[in-house]
Design an enzyme around this catalytic site. Structure first.
Site: not given
Ligand code: AMP
Length: 218
Positions: A17, A130
């Site tokens: 996102k 991440r």
């Protein structure tokens, strides 16, 4: 895109996102309003908000609705968001936040809520790899071959793992997403503004799907 469009991007953390919202905001030249980025900035600056939020964030919990609603209300009232529209990332995360957003935006309601759909198993893998630039929020995927220190390609800031990307915190966030955030899909469906976009695949393909979905709002 409708000029001045007001968009909400929903989806599990790790669905990509943040990266897609940064791209969309550059593409359409509208503000990207990320509550997670705002909270992380507050933590770095050591403000009252940051002090309140840090522990909850590190544990993968949700910061209280009243605090979050106040933060977003203040941000949406700024001239850029008021005139250019916005891409809202990470808010609302609960039905109470969505109801408050309806009230805040009563004069200029949101045009669309886009659910960037990525299954839980896939986001679990993505979250462990991440890495994020602590200055501009650009996301990266670690492969094990990175330089140390690792500097951001966009702004030169330090690229690091988020404190809330530990396996325990990730699990808690994903559970909270199912409990608190996924009911928003029904909420926005009942208002006729939900669009689901498949978030699996190469980021460029996902970006194209997002643009197609947004363009079809005209
Ligand atoms: P994000 O960068 O969107 O994944 O947000 C990071 C963390 O900030 C979340 O795990 C929450 O602890 C907190 N947070 C961000 N947005 C909200 C929100 N709308 N409501 C409650 N907590 C939030």
């Amino acid at each position: 895109m409708i000029p001045g469009a007001r968009l909400i991007i929903l989806g599990r953390q790790g669905a990509g996102k943040g990266t897609q919202c940064v791209r969309l905001s550059r593409h359409y030249v509208v503000p990207h309003i990320s509550t997670g980025d705002m909270l992380r900035a507050a933590v770095r600056e050591g403000t009252e908000l940051g002090l309140q939020a840090k522990k909850v964030m590190d544990e993968g919990g949700l910061v209280g609705d009243d605090i979050m609603i106040g933060v977003v209300e203040e941000r949406l009232a700024k001239p850029d968001a008021d005139s250019r529209g916005y891409i809202l990332d990470g808010f609302p995360r609960t039905v109470a936040q969505a109801q408050a957003l309806d009230e805040i935006t009563v004069a200029k309601p949101v045009n669309a809520a886009i659910d960037l759909d990525v299954p839980r198993e896939i986001v679990l893998d993505r979250l462990s790899a991440r890495r994020v630039c602590r200055d501009c929020g650009t996301n990266y995927t670690a492969t094990g071959d990175e330089p140390s220190p690792w500097n951001c390609d966009v702004c030169g800031g330090d690229v690091e793992q988020r404190a809330d990307d530990t396996p325990e915190a990730v699990d808690r966030r994903l559970d909270l997403y199912e409990e608190q955030t996924s009911p928003l899909k029904e909420y926005f469906t009942s208002r006729g503004v939900l669009t689901v976009v498949n978030g699996v695949g190469h980021p460029d393909h996902v970006f194209k799907r997002l643009i197609d979905a947004i363009e079809s709002l005209r």
